[in-house]
Write a protein that holds these residues in place. Structure first.
Motif, PDB file in Angstrom:
ATOM      1  N   UNK A  12      52.468  22.366 -43.413  1.00 35.65           N
ATOM      2  CA  UNK A  12      51.582  22.892 -42.367  1.00 35.65           C
ATOM      3  C   UNK A  12      50.384  21.975 -42.160  1.00 35.65           C
ATOM      4  N   UNK A  13      49.837  21.454 -43.252  1.00 35.44           N
ATOM      5  CA  UNK A  13      48.694  20.545 -43.203  1.00 35.44           C
ATOM      6  C   UNK A  13      49.032  19.295 -42.401  1.00 35.44           C
ATOM      7  N   UNK A  14      50.156  18.681 -42.707  1.00 36.67           N
ATOM      8  CA  UNK A  14      50.545  17.442 -42.030  1.00 36.67           C
ATOM      9  C   UNK A  14      50.899  17.683 -40.563  1.00 36.67           C
ATOM     10  N   UNK A  15      51.595  18.768 -40.292  1.00 42.87           N
ATOM     11  CA  UNK A  15      51.953  19.061 -38.898  1.00 42.87           C
ATOM     12  C   UNK A  15      50.712  19.348 -38.056  1.00 42.87           C
ATOM     13  N   UNK A  16      49.752  20.073 -38.621  1.00 41.77           N
ATOM     14  CA  UNK A  16      48.517  20.342 -37.891  1.00 41.77           C
ATOM     15  C   UNK A  16      47.731  19.056 -37.665  1.00 41.77           C
ATOM     16  N   UNK A  17      47.689  18.191 -38.659  1.00 40.35           N
ATOM     17  CA  UNK A  17      46.983  16.912 -38.517  1.00 40.35           C
ATOM     18  C   UNK A  17      47.627  16.065 -37.422  1.00 40.35           C
ATOM     19  N   UNK A  18      48.959  15.998 -37.399  1.00 39.27           N
ATOM     20  CA  UNK A  18      49.647  15.228 -36.355  1.00 39.27           C
ATOM     21  C   UNK A  18      49.316  15.787 -34.979  1.00 39.27           C
ATOM     22  N   UNK A  19      49.274  17.101 -34.879  1.00 40.12           N
ATOM     23  CA  UNK A  19      48.957  17.730 -33.597  1.00 40.12           C
ATOM     24  C   UNK A  19      47.521  17.416 -33.178  1.00 40.12           C
ATOM     25  N   UNK A  20      46.581  17.544 -34.091  1.00 41.24           N
ATOM     26  CA  UNK A  20      45.177  17.277 -33.764  1.00 41.24           C
ATOM     27  C   UNK A  20      44.932  15.821 -33.403  1.00 41.24           C
ATOM     28  N   UNK A  21      45.689  14.917 -34.037  1.00 38.03           N
ATOM     29  CA  UNK A  21      45.537  13.489 -33.753  1.00 38.03           C
ATOM     30  C   UNK A  21      46.390  13.059 -32.564  1.00 38.03           C
ATOM     31  N   UNK A  32      49.240   6.258 -41.625  1.00 38.37           N
ATOM     32  CA  UNK A  32      49.055   6.518 -43.052  1.00 38.37           C
ATOM     33  C   UNK A  32      49.514   5.353 -43.924  1.00 38.37           C
ATOM     34  N   UNK A  33      50.189   4.377 -43.299  1.00 34.16           N
ATOM     35  CA  UNK A  33      50.704   3.249 -44.072  1.00 34.16           C
ATOM     36  C   UNK A  33      51.936   3.639 -44.873  1.00 34.16           C
ATOM     37  N   UNK A  61      42.483  11.434 -47.171  1.00 32.51           N
ATOM     38  CA  UNK A  61      42.584  10.456 -46.092  1.00 32.51           C
ATOM     39  C   UNK A  61      42.931  11.139 -44.767  1.00 32.51           C
ATOM     40  N   UNK A  62      43.880  12.044 -44.797  1.00 30.77           N
ATOM     41  CA  UNK A  62      44.282  12.749 -43.577  1.00 30.77           C
ATOM     42  C   UNK A  62      43.124  13.601 -43.061  1.00 30.77           C
ATOM     43  N   UNK A  68      37.147  12.313 -38.193  1.00 32.48           N
ATOM     44  CA  UNK A  68      36.640  11.200 -37.371  1.00 32.48           C
ATOM     45  C   UNK A  68      37.120  11.320 -35.929  1.00 32.48           C
ATOM     46  N   UNK A  69      38.372  11.718 -35.740  1.00 36.08           N
ATOM     47  CA  UNK A  69      38.897  11.881 -34.384  1.00 36.08           C
ATOM     48  C   UNK A  69      38.148  12.992 -33.656  1.00 36.08           C
ATOM     49  N   UNK A  70      37.849  14.082 -34.361  1.00 36.37           N
ATOM     50  CA  UNK A  70      37.116  15.187 -33.749  1.00 36.37           C
ATOM     51  C   UNK A  70      35.681  14.782 -33.416  1.00 36.37           C
ATOM     52  N   UNK A  71      35.039  14.009 -34.284  1.00 41.86           N
ATOM     53  CA  UNK A  71      33.681  13.534 -34.003  1.00 41.86           C
ATOM     54  C   UNK A  71      33.670  12.621 -32.787  1.00 41.86           C
TER      55      UNK A  71
END
Length: 102
Positions: A12-21, A32-33, A61-62, A68-71
């Motif tokens: 859920x964490x990774x999927x939400x991060x992908x969506x937000x980014x 993420x390298x 890191x995520x 940073x993207x939100x800022x």
């Protein structure tokens, strides 16, 4: 769900991060390298064959990437709109016949 605290699942964490980014899985893995295969392993449910637990450094890191993207988004939305510069009344954009003033 907030990314500031650990959600119920890393999936859920990774999927939400992908969506937000606003990234697809390939873009997110590159950011993420990691390989796409590694990301797929992270996205598997806990206990599923081949699932790999995220290292705490990756969690951090995520979170930082999303913050940073939100800022940046907030800064962009509060910036003055771009438009043509204001000219004093009665003046033309041409300084002399045929010469454009930028």
């Amino acid at each position: 769900m907030s990314l500031h605290r650990k959600p119920k699942t890393q999936q859920a964490f990774l999927l939400e991060a992908m969506q937000r980014l606003d990234m697809d899985a390939d873009q997110f893995a590159r950011r993420l390298g990691a390989s796409r295969r590694r990301l797929d392993d992270w996205l598997k449910r806990t206990g599923e064959l081949g699932s790999v637990e995220l290292d705490p450094v990756i969690w951090t890191f995520v979170r930082e990437l999303v913050e940073r993207a939100e800022l940046a988004e907030v800064r962009d939305s509060t910036a003055a709109p771009l438009g043509p510069p204001e000219l004093p009344r009665g003046r033309s954009r041409f300084s002399s016949p045929g010469r454009w003033v930028a």
